[in-house]
Design a protein around this motif. Structure first.
Motif, PDB file in Angstrom:
ATOM      1  N   UNK A  41      91.439  90.505  90.828  1.00 29.95           N
ATOM      2  CA  UNK A  41      92.858  90.172  90.703  1.00 29.95           C
ATOM      3  C   UNK A  41      93.042  88.661  90.784  1.00 29.95           C
ATOM      4  N   UNK A  42      93.654  88.098  89.758  1.00 29.13           N
ATOM      5  CA  UNK A  42      94.043  86.690  89.728  1.00 29.13           C
ATOM      6  C   UNK A  42      95.570  86.614  89.810  1.00 29.13           C
ATOM      7  N   UNK A  43      96.070  85.814  90.749  1.00 25.10           N
ATOM      8  CA  UNK A  43      97.524  85.676  90.899  1.00 25.10           C
ATOM      9  C   UNK A  43      98.015  84.297  90.511  1.00 25.10           C
ATOM     10  N   UNK A  44      97.115  83.421  90.056  1.00 27.80           N
ATOM     11  CA  UNK A  44      97.494  82.096  89.554  1.00 27.80           C
ATOM     12  C   UNK A  44      96.654  81.778  88.333  1.00 27.80           C
ATOM     13  N   UNK A  45      97.023  80.716  87.631  1.00 24.14           N
ATOM     14  CA  UNK A  45      96.256  80.241  86.477  1.00 24.14           C
ATOM     15  C   UNK A  45      95.280  79.174  86.951  1.00 24.14           C
ATOM     16  N   UNK A  46      94.004  79.507  86.991  1.00 24.22           N
ATOM     17  CA  UNK A  46      92.994  78.578  87.473  1.00 24.22           C
ATOM     18  C   UNK A  46      92.518  77.651  86.352  1.00 24.22           C
ATOM     19  N   UNK A  47      92.420  76.372  86.661  1.00 26.66           N
ATOM     20  CA  UNK A  47      91.832  75.430  85.713  1.00 26.66           C
ATOM     21  C   UNK A  47      90.344  75.735  85.580  1.00 26.66           C
ATOM     22  N   UNK A  48      89.815  75.575  84.370  1.00 26.06           N
ATOM     23  CA  UNK A  48      88.379  75.746  84.087  1.00 26.06           C
ATOM     24  C   UNK A  48      87.884  77.178  84.256  1.00 26.06           C
ATOM     25  N   UNK A  49      88.789  78.128  84.367  1.00 30.19           N
ATOM     26  CA  UNK A  49      88.354  79.513  84.507  1.00 30.19           C
ATOM     27  C   UNK A  49      87.731  80.015  83.219  1.00 30.19           C
ATOM     28  N   UNK A  50      86.561  80.685  83.285  1.00 35.75           N
ATOM     29  CA  UNK A  50      85.940  81.225  82.071  1.00 35.75           C
ATOM     30  C   UNK A  50      86.888  82.178  81.342  1.00 35.75           C
ATOM     31  N   UNK A  51      86.832  82.138  80.028  1.00 35.05           N
ATOM     32  CA  UNK A  51      87.801  82.889  79.227  1.00 35.05           C
ATOM     33  C   UNK A  51      87.578  84.390  79.292  1.00 35.05           C
TER      34      UNK A  51
ATOM     35  N   UNK B  92     101.073  97.031  94.458  1.00 34.40           N
ATOM     36  CA  UNK B  92     101.032  97.745  93.175  1.00 34.40           C
ATOM     37  C   UNK B  92      99.609  97.832  92.632  1.00 34.40           C
ATOM     38  N   UNK B  93      98.876  96.722  92.685  1.00 40.51           N
ATOM     39  CA  UNK B  93      97.520  96.707  92.136  1.00 40.51           C
ATOM     40  C   UNK B  93      96.584  97.551  92.992  1.00 40.51           C
ATOM     41  N   UNK B  94      96.680  97.410  94.302  1.00 37.64           N
ATOM     42  CA  UNK B  94      95.746  98.115  95.188  1.00 37.64           C
ATOM     43  C   UNK B  94      95.948  99.629  95.153  1.00 37.64           C
ATOM     44  N   UNK B  95      97.177 100.073  94.948  1.00 40.08           N
ATOM     45  CA  UNK B  95      97.393 101.525  94.874  1.00 40.08           C
ATOM     46  C   UNK B  95      97.233 102.080  93.465  1.00 40.08           C
ATOM     47  N   UNK B  96      96.989 101.184  92.478  1.00 40.11           N
ATOM     48  CA  UNK B  96      96.862 101.635  91.082  1.00 40.11           C
ATOM     49  C   UNK B  96      95.562 102.392  90.830  1.00 40.11           C
ATOM     50  N   UNK B  97      94.559 102.201  91.692  1.00 35.45           N
ATOM     51  CA  UNK B  97      93.291 102.908  91.589  1.00 35.45           C
ATOM     52  C   UNK B  97      92.872 103.358  92.976  1.00 35.45           C
TER      53      UNK B  97
END
Length: 381
Positions: free
Chosen positions: A59-69, A92-97
């Motif tokens: 889970x990513x909650x921000x836009x990281x610089x240099x993050x692999x595509x 929401x994410x943790x209960x989704x699976x």
């Protein structure tokens, strides 16, 4: 035979996925740096090497610089705009699976994630990357640390730590029966160094430091020691490599100490190889660490290391005098003396370069991912 084969395929199609579902949560930062790279490397290799055992989401909650595509693991992108929305996103994410384990870096985000999921039956692992004693320095952190100790730690399946001494410190701060697992950070390999070692640039002795320009990394300690070294050894140079908010202060200190001709600031945001291959000795002057990947990377290049004996990391790595020297945490004369020693004994120290490279293989990606996989199996009960 065709009917039997069709029946077998149909039965396989309805079999439940026996893999453990693991969710890693990336820090809510904007720079894809230390912790972010560790999580990415671990999750990528878990997916590649243990895809039959684990289904890995991140889970990513921000836009990281240099993050692999693109990555091998499943990326979940969310952009909450407030703390309340972040907690709702976690829930929401943790209960989704039906996740077997949710791995959260650091104590503060772990408390927020666990608080978001009150009422949900999920196993959490708190993954320490820094120094818990240093991280509770402000009021919000102290409140969250209190909540961890008083309420949430007993609900955690385990605590992962990057350093044995870090885990010992955590246990003193947060007493309790929660299992602790040492899961070291992986040390990446670099192109073109398997059959060679760093040799500097010739004509002078080059020291190098790599890291975020910040109070924690202690580049101010290093500059004052190097100024003293330069008084007695004129053939020395220093490279300070990294980025960060403290760069103006560092440049000002370089000018004030009269080091403009012998100290350079370089930026290699994704790869320290250009700086390490053209240097002779690595110097770490951190005030605190969780581990120290860059010390390990310097050893990968065969460089001897001088490090302040801070909490935590350097003393867990530099366990043999052929690897380097630990000096007082505040640097000072001990740091200057160690730098003088390596200036005067550089050729002899280069004889241990192969030993340093071989030593650091114990923290290779392959070995470390095996350790992480075993810890996940134990924690995802």
């Amino acid at each position: 035979m065709e009917v039997a084969a069709d029946a077998l395929r149909q039965s396989e199609a309805v079999l439940p996925d026996a893999r453990r579902k693991i969710l890693y949560i990336q820090p809510g930062t904007h720079s894809f740096a230390g912790i972010e790279r560790v999580v990415d490397t671990i999750c990528s290799n878990l997916t590649e090497r243990y895809g039959n055992d684990f289904e890995v989401d991140v889970l990513y909650t921000t836009s990281h610089k240099n993050r692999p595509a693109t990555r091998m693991y499943n990326v979940i992108d969310r952009r909450p705009r407030s703390r309340l929305e972040l907690m709702q996103t976690f829930r929401d994410v943790i209960r989704s699976k039906d996740y077997s384990l949710v791995v959260v870096p650091q104590i503060e985000p772990a408390v927020i994630a666990m608080a978001s999921c009150i009422g949900l039956r999920r196993n959490f692992a708190v993954h320490l990357h820094g120094n818990p004693r240093r991280e509770r320095s402000h009021m919000k952190a102290r409140v969250l640390f209190f909540l961890m100790k008083a309420f949430f730690l007993r609900r955690a399946s385990c605590v992962f730590g990057t350093s044995p001494r870090q885990l010992e410190s955590f246990k003193l701060m947060f007493s309790g029966p929660t299992p602790l697992y040492w899961v070291p950070n992986p040390v990446r390999k670099f192109e073109g160094i398997d059959n060679d070692v760093a040799r500097g640039e010739g004509g002078h002795v080059t020291f190098v430091n790599v890291g975020r320009f910040s109070h924690q990394k202690g580049q101010d300690i290093l500059l004052h020691a190097f100024a003293e070294l330069y008084k007695v050894r004129k053939n020395v140079r220093l490279k300070i490599v990294g980025h960060g908010a403290n760069e103006p202060e560092l440049r000002q200190a370089i000018r004030r100490l009269g080091l403009n001709e012998v100290v350079t600031i370089e930026h290699h945001p994704d790869n320290p190889q250009p700086a390490l291959t053209t240097s002779d000795i690595y110097v770490s002057t951190s005030r605190w660490e969780g581990w120290s990947l860059v010390i390990c990377e310097a050893l990968r290049f065969g460089l001897p290391v001088i490090a302040t004996d801070c909490d935590f990391g350097p003393s867990d790595i530099l366990t043999d005098e052929r690897l380097g020297r630990l000096v007082a945490a505040d640097g000072g004369k001990a740091l200057v003396d160690a730098m003088v020693y390596y200036c005067d004994h550089l050729d002899a120290e280069r004889a241990s370069a192969r030993f340093r490279q071989a030593f650091i293989d114990r923290f290779s990606i392959e070995n470390v991912v095996d350790i992480h996989a075993n810890a996940l199996r134990a924690a995802a009960r």
